[in-house]
Motif scaffolding. Structure first.
Motif, PDB file in Angstrom:
ATOM      1  N   CYS A 294       0.641  -1.195   0.181  1.00  0.00           N
ATOM      2  CA  CYS A 294      -0.195   0.049  -0.075  1.00  0.00           C
ATOM      3  C   CYS A 294       0.937   1.328   0.135  1.00  0.00           C
ATOM      4  O   CYS A 294       1.510   1.500   0.956  1.00  0.00           O
ATOM      5  CB  CYS A 294      -0.976  -0.040   1.104  1.00  0.00           C
ATOM      6  N   VAL A 295       0.843   2.145  -1.161  1.00  0.00           N
ATOM      7  CA  VAL A 295       1.528   3.170  -1.264  1.00  0.00           C
ATOM      8  C   VAL A 295       0.637   4.379  -0.814  1.00  0.00           C
ATOM      9  O   VAL A 295      -0.360   4.407  -1.507  1.00  0.00           O
ATOM     10  CB  VAL A 295       2.162   3.456  -2.665  1.00  0.00           C
ATOM     11  N   THR A 296       1.313   5.269  -0.230  1.00  0.00           N
ATOM     12  CA  THR A 296       0.659   6.554   0.157  1.00  0.00           C
ATOM     13  C   THR A 296       1.354   7.694  -0.418  1.00  0.00           C
ATOM     14  O   THR A 296       2.650   8.015  -0.380  1.00  0.00           O
ATOM     15  CB  THR A 296       0.559   6.697   1.739  1.00  0.00           C
TER      16      THR A 296
ATOM     17  N   ASN B  26       4.159  13.000   5.333  1.00  0.00           N
ATOM     18  CA  ASN B  26       4.750  12.732   6.576  1.00  0.00           C
ATOM     19  C   ASN B  26       4.348  11.315   6.955  1.00  0.00           C
ATOM     20  O   ASN B  26       3.863  10.985   8.357  1.00  0.00           O
ATOM     21  CB  ASN B  26       4.233  13.777   7.632  1.00  0.00           C
ATOM     22  N   PHE B  27       4.375  10.168   6.445  1.00  0.00           N
ATOM     23  CA  PHE B  27       3.980   9.070   6.498  1.00  0.00           C
ATOM     24  C   PHE B  27       4.595   8.359   7.953  1.00  0.00           C
ATOM     25  O   PHE B  27       3.980   7.569   8.570  1.00  0.00           O
ATOM     26  CB  PHE B  27       4.408   8.129   5.095  1.00  0.00           C
ATOM     27  N   SER B  28       5.915   8.630   8.040  1.00  0.00           N
ATOM     28  CA  SER B  28       6.496   7.915   9.394  1.00  0.00           C
ATOM     29  C   SER B  28       5.899   8.544  10.635  1.00  0.00           C
ATOM     30  O   SER B  28       6.076   7.947  11.522  1.00  0.00           O
ATOM     31  CB  SER B  28       7.788   8.170   9.221  1.00  0.00           C
TER      32      SER B  28
ATOM     33  N   ARG C 128       6.659  -1.612   7.277  1.00  0.00           N
ATOM     34  CA  ARG C 128       6.587  -0.400   6.629  1.00  0.00           C
ATOM     35  C   ARG C 128       7.947  -0.059   6.150  1.00  0.00           C
ATOM     36  O   ARG C 128       9.008  -0.529   6.758  1.00  0.00           O
ATOM     37  CB  ARG C 128       5.965   0.476   7.498  1.00  0.00           C
ATOM     38  N   ASP C 129       7.916   0.651   5.131  1.00  0.00           N
ATOM     39  CA  ASP C 129       9.204   1.228   4.923  1.00  0.00           C
ATOM     40  C   ASP C 129       8.915   2.879   4.563  1.00  0.00           C
ATOM     41  O   ASP C 129       8.251   3.135   3.632  1.00  0.00           O
ATOM     42  CB  ASP C 129       9.662   0.711   3.458  1.00  0.00           C
ATOM     43  N   ASN C 130       9.329   3.379   5.362  1.00  0.00           N
ATOM     44  CA  ASN C 130       9.202   4.942   5.594  1.00  0.00           C
ATOM     45  C   ASN C 130       9.732   5.746   4.441  1.00  0.00           C
ATOM     46  O   ASN C 130       9.318   6.723   4.136  1.00  0.00           O
ATOM     47  CB  ASN C 130       9.309   5.389   6.783  1.00  0.00           C
TER      48      ASN C 130
ATOM     49  N   TYR D 247       3.201  -2.845   4.314  1.00  0.00           N
ATOM     50  CA  TYR D 247       3.084  -4.214   3.439  1.00  0.00           C
ATOM     51  C   TYR D 247       2.472  -5.096   4.584  1.00  0.00           C
ATOM     52  O   TYR D 247       2.181  -4.845   5.693  1.00  0.00           O
ATOM     53  CB  TYR D 247       4.488  -4.879   3.379  1.00  0.00           C
ATOM     54  N   LEU D 248       1.416  -6.215   3.849  1.00  0.00           N
ATOM     55  CA  LEU D 248       1.223  -7.153   4.593  1.00  0.00           C
ATOM     56  C   LEU D 248       1.402  -8.555   4.181  1.00  0.00           C
ATOM     57  O   LEU D 248       1.211  -9.130   2.767  1.00  0.00           O
ATOM     58  CB  LEU D 248      -0.273  -7.177   4.611  1.00  0.00           C
ATOM     59  N   GLN D 249       2.543  -8.990   4.829  1.00  0.00           N
ATOM     60  CA  GLN D 249       2.930 -10.568   4.310  1.00  0.00           C
ATOM     61  C   GLN D 249       1.933 -11.412   4.835  1.00  0.00           C
ATOM     62  O   GLN D 249       1.916 -11.658   5.972  1.00  0.00           O
ATOM     63  CB  GLN D 249       4.515 -10.781   4.716  1.00  0.00           C
ATOM     64  N   MET D 250       1.482 -12.160   4.076  1.00  0.00           N
ATOM     65  CA  MET D 250       0.240 -13.218   4.443  1.00  0.00           C
ATOM     66  C   MET D 250       0.921 -14.735   3.783  1.00  0.00           C
ATOM     67  O   MET D 250       1.117 -15.087   2.879  1.00  0.00           O
ATOM     68  CB  MET D 250      -1.001 -12.957   3.564  1.00  0.00           C
ATOM     69  N   ASN D 251       1.121 -15.513   5.101  1.00  0.00           N
ATOM     70  CA  ASN D 251       1.889 -16.687   4.834  1.00  0.00           C
ATOM     71  C   ASN D 251       0.438 -17.822   5.256  1.00  0.00           C
ATOM     72  O   ASN D 251      -0.362 -17.435   6.073  1.00  0.00           O
ATOM     73  CB  ASN D 251       2.748 -16.931   5.811  1.00  0.00           C
TER      74      ASN D 251
END
Length: 111
Positions: A22-24, A28-30, A71-73, A79-83
């Motif tokens: 999910c990109v925003t 000031n996402f962080s 998250r990658d600020n 991200y959501l890693q679904m295993n």
């Protein structure tokens, strides 16, 4: 106006994995906690996972041990890693930042 764009959904078999992004557009996402929700057919939207600005995470009991939120600020991306996906994980998945929602991405898990 802040926008959220999700990607990564699809059709998989049970026990397989997917990663949602999910990109925003916010600058000031962080500073904000971010969230993933999902809505299955005929059911209410429910929280799946969240991550604070400091990196603390919370998960719904149904996904604990299988899903990982991150998250990658630098990239304004969550991200959501679904295993180990299960058929009951089938839903439209939404990211949320403050009061803004993404458009949703469909995840379908076949048995």
């Amino acid at each position: 106006q802040v926008q959220l764009v999700e990607s990564g959904g699809g059709l998989v078999h049970a026990r397989e994995a997917l990663r949602l992004s999910c990109v925003t557009s916010t600058n000031n996402f962080s500073e904000y906690a971010t969230h993933w929700y999902r809505q299955a057919p005929g059911k209410q939207r429910e929280p799946v996972a969240s991550i604070s600005s400091g990196g603390s995470t919370e998960y719904a009991d149904s996904v604990k041990g299988r899903f990982i939120i991150s998250r990658d600020n630098r990239k304004n991306t969550m991200y959501l890693q679904m295993n180990s996906l299960k058929p009951e994980d089938t839903a439209v998945y939404y990211c949320k930042l403050v009061e803004t929602w993404g458009q949703g991405t469909q995840v379908t898990v076949s048995s």
